[in-house]
Design a protein around this motif. Sequence first.
Motif, PDB file in Angstrom:
ATOM      1  N   ARG A  26       0.827  -1.218   0.000  1.00  0.00           N
ATOM      2  CA  ARG A  26       0.000   0.000   0.000  1.00  0.00           C
ATOM      3  C   ARG A  26       0.856   1.261   0.000  1.00  0.00           C
ATOM      4  NH1 ARG A  26      -5.122  -0.414  -0.535  1.00  0.00           N
ATOM      5  NH2 ARG A  26      -5.271   1.766   0.022  1.00  0.00           N
ATOM      6  N   GLU A  57      -7.032   5.999   3.995  1.00  0.00           N
ATOM      7  CA  GLU A  57      -5.887   5.108   3.788  1.00  0.00           C
ATOM      8  C   GLU A  57      -5.635   4.256   5.033  1.00  0.00           C
ATOM      9  OE1 GLU A  57      -1.489   5.311   1.841  1.00  0.00           O
ATOM     10  OE2 GLU A  57      -2.025   6.947   3.202  1.00  0.00           O
ATOM     11  N   VAL A  61      -5.746   0.121   5.231  1.00  0.00           N
ATOM     12  CA  VAL A  61      -4.633  -0.666   5.765  1.00  0.00           C
ATOM     13  C   VAL A  61      -5.126  -1.558   6.895  1.00  0.00           C
ATOM     14  CG1 VAL A  61      -2.496  -0.488   7.124  1.00  0.00           C
ATOM     15  CG2 VAL A  61      -2.790   0.911   5.081  1.00  0.00           C
TER      16      VAL A  61
END
Length: 158
Positions: A26, A57, A61
């Motif tokens: 990522r 984000e 994750v």
Amino acid sequence: MKRILAAIVHNEAGVLSRVTSVLNRRQVNIESISVGTTEQPEFSRMTIIINAENLLETEQVTKQLNKQIDVLKVSDITEDPHIERELVLIKVNAPTTTRSEIQAVIEPFRAHIVDVALKTIVVQVAGDSEKVAACIDVLRPYGIKQMARTGVTGFTRG
């Protein structure tokens, strides 16, 4: 934006590698990662400090880490009441004339001198990231020769 992820994982070889691979895919920067066995030897607690672009984000994750077989639970504890600590060893230039001055400057941080050599001393400080950074800033004018940081570890309160 700095985010603190707390994870409980199986205490097995390769788990750390798989977790960091998710973050690598990522393209999330790991600022620090701390791993240690919990009160149950079959599990480990990971505290991961990441720099994420935004909250979305971080959520992505966290979801991807929670899908890993060896991961029992991952939480973003940044906004939750939590306890975090970091340990730092700092080797400082310290001729005999400045040692008592250095001792006085580190006292408010509850830091300790853990080693003394002819020209240097080693200071140990533990606490949250802000306290550690402040102590480092106070010692910087004396001349920091070396520094070793453990990274942040922690979990939620209560």
